[in-house]
Enzyme design. Structure first.
Site, mmCIF file in Angstrom:
data_model
loop_
_atom_site.group_PDB
_atom_site.id
_atom_site.type_symbol
_atom_site.label_atom_id
_atom_site.label_comp_id
_atom_site.label_asym_id
_atom_site.label_seq_id
_atom_site.Cartn_x
_atom_site.Cartn_y
_atom_site.Cartn_z
ATOM 1 N N ASP A 1 -20.067 -95.026 -13.804
ATOM 2 C CA ASP A 1 -18.813 -94.735 -12.128
ATOM 3 C C ASP A 1 -17.931 -96.363 -12.662
ATOM 4 O O ASP A 1 -18.843 -97.279 -12.378
ATOM 5 C CB ASP A 1 -19.014 -94.522 -10.786
ATOM 6 C CG ASP A 1 -20.418 -93.536 -10.875
ATOM 7 O OD1 ASP A 1 -20.224 -92.614 -12.304
ATOM 8 O OD2 ASP A 1 -21.272 -93.217 -9.731
ATOM 9 N N ASP B 1 -17.707 -80.013 -6.674
ATOM 10 C CA ASP B 1 -18.390 -80.554 -5.222
ATOM 11 C C ASP B 1 -18.701 -79.734 -4.695
ATOM 12 O O ASP B 1 -17.623 -79.606 -4.444
ATOM 13 C CB ASP B 1 -17.806 -81.730 -5.436
ATOM 14 C CG ASP B 1 -17.941 -83.144 -6.344
ATOM 15 O OD1 ASP B 1 -18.180 -83.457 -7.295
ATOM 16 O OD2 ASP B 1 -16.855 -84.132 -5.704
#
Lengths: 256, 225
Positions: A12, A131
């Protein structure tokens, strides 16, 4: 003897640095993306995924520079996602050295974008990231698609959305459980299995890995084609080599 | 200087291939090019390809690169990768398009049914990830690479050569298919050496050093399961 299940460390990235959030909020600090990518490569990572978590506006150029540097030194597939909104964004990332580009929020806003990107660059390099969050109180087991890093509900049924994205040409689905992400409780196995058993394209399970056994669970119980994790690798709690050895001990074919 | 032309016909990411070649051959000159003259003047030619074969064939024609690529395939060390391999065959089921016809045979899609592994698990299409490559014949490009090493694949179509003697590599998914072919100065692979870490870099290194001569082959044809 056959296709190996893939282990994919996720980096990330924000402001040129690697960080890992907990439930997508409250980021802890971390390290140099190129160094970390090389470490994962040496440990035997099968692919790397970079998620640009500040992709919203400025700082967009930083990820391109990182990918260019990594691609010149690490010769395994690289996937990049986060804030990918246009065919031009996809082109820039591929030209920087990404092998696959992952599309999330923009796919929900404009499903045609996924079709356009697939017809322009090929399904092999277009990943759709979903998601998904369990719908609490539903009569049957189902999940809803969230966007904007898990902050915005869309009303879309996740599995139905996965089918649509497969039809649009997506070559792979990166499936993140919003209920499990950052919790260290393991993948949402029912979610993963529902996708893996329904769709023809490979499923990358993501969200929730906290211990070594979770990777094998994702494959053996969730039927995932690949398993992705960020923090357990990032903080050095587990190495890719350890994870592969454990998966092999449970009868899973891995590249070693 | 050893010059390597990577043929650019506007389809997809050629940077990975170029970077990997630069990595294994820092002394060579790697040029990503769509110029016929540059391809004609290079010591060796890499013919990559991504996306759908009909688009690749169309773009190749539009840029006037059919003739230069065919010429290179007859003369100098020539490496086809992924769609670059598929385009060397007569015909592809993908879009029902004709290829360059360098090799006799067709490019087929993995069947949508009957894709089941030995453990009964369903196999996905595209075939994506690291799989074993069995070396069916010795070849200078396999030097130093163990048979059954894993290479990175991502594809939904695979070649089915008519001439079994060109088959130098095979892979199982779930049936055994051809993933590497070679004849004279040509070597072509379905997998991505530029993304296959040590084994892939070794293959590219071998290509950079290759004189383009194929080894003598047994006259008996390979048995392809």
């Amino acid at each position: 003897m056959g296709l190996a299940k893939r282990i994919i460390p996720c980096l990330d990235v924000t402001g040129g640095r690697v960080v890992k959030g907990v439930n997508f909020v409250g980021l802890r600090d971390a390290g140099d993306p190129v160094e970390i990518a090389r470490r994962y490569d040496r440990e035997g990572a099968d692919e790397l995924t970079f998620l640009d978590i500040t992709a919203s506006s400025d700082g967009r150029g930083l990820i391109l520079k990182i990918i260019e540097e990594v691609a010149a030194q690490v010769f395994i597939p690289l996937t990049v996602g986060g804030g990918v909104r246009s065919v031009d964004d996809v082109r820039r990332l591929l030209n920087a050295g990404a092998d696959k580009v992952s599309i999330n929020t923009a796919a929900v806003h404009d499903p045609q974008f996924v079709k356009d990107a697939c017809s322009r660059f090929g399904s092999q390099c277009i990943v759709v990231a979903i998601d998904a969050k369990r719908v609490v109180g539903a009569a049957d087991l189902r999940w809803e698609v969230y966007t904007h890093g898990g902050r915005r509900a869309t009303g879309l049924d996740a599995l139905e959305w996965g089918r649509r994205m497969q039809s649009a040409g997506a070559g792979e689905i990166l499936l993140t459980s919003m209920d499990r992400d950052g919790t260290r409780q393991g993948f949402d196995i029912e979610l993963t299995r529902a996708f893996s058993d329904t769709l023809e394209v490979p499923i990358v399970a993501s969200g929730g890995v906290g211990e070594i056994g979770h990777f094998a669970d994702g494959v053996l119980s969730g039927h995932a084609d690949a398993v992705l994790a960020a923090s357990v690798f990032h903080y050095g709690e587990l190495s890719v080599a350890e994870v592969k050895a454990h998966m092999a001990s449970r009868g899973i074919e891995v590249r070693r | 200087m050893n010059t390597i032309a990577v043929v650019d016909y506007g389809m997809g990411n050629l940077r990975s291939v170029a970077k990997a070649l630069e990595h294994v051959a820092p002394q060579a000159s790697v040029v990503v090019t769509s110029e016929a003259s540059v391809i004609a003047g290079a010591d060796r030619v890499v013919f990559p390809g991504q996306g759908a074969m009909p688009d690749c064939m169309r773009e190749l024609e539009l840029r006037g690169l059919r003739a230069p690529v065919l010429a290179a395939s007859k003369a100098r060390p020539f490496l086809g990768i992924c769609i670059g391999l598929q385009m060397l065959f007569d015909f592809s089921e993908e879009g029902g398009v004709a290829g360059l016809g360098v090799f006799r045979g067709q490019v087929k899609r993995f069947p949508t049914d009957a894709m089941t592994g030995t453990d009964g698990a369903r196999l996905k299409v595209p075939h994506m990830g690291w799989n074993h490559v069995r070396q069916e014949f010795d070849h200078p490009l396999w030097a130093g690479i163990a048979s059954d090493s894993r290479f990175y694949f991502v594809h939904s179509f695979y070649p089915q050569p008519e001439d079994a003697s060109i088959v130098v590599g095979t892979t199982c998914y779930p049936f055994r298919f051809t993933c590497a072919v070679a004849r004279d100065n040509i070597f072509a692979v379905q997998f991505h050496p530029e993304k296959s870490q040590a084994a892939g870099l070794a293959l590219l290194r071998n290509f950079v050093d290759w004189d383009g001569c194929a080894p003598a082959r047994p006259s008996a044809t390979a048995a392809i399961a």
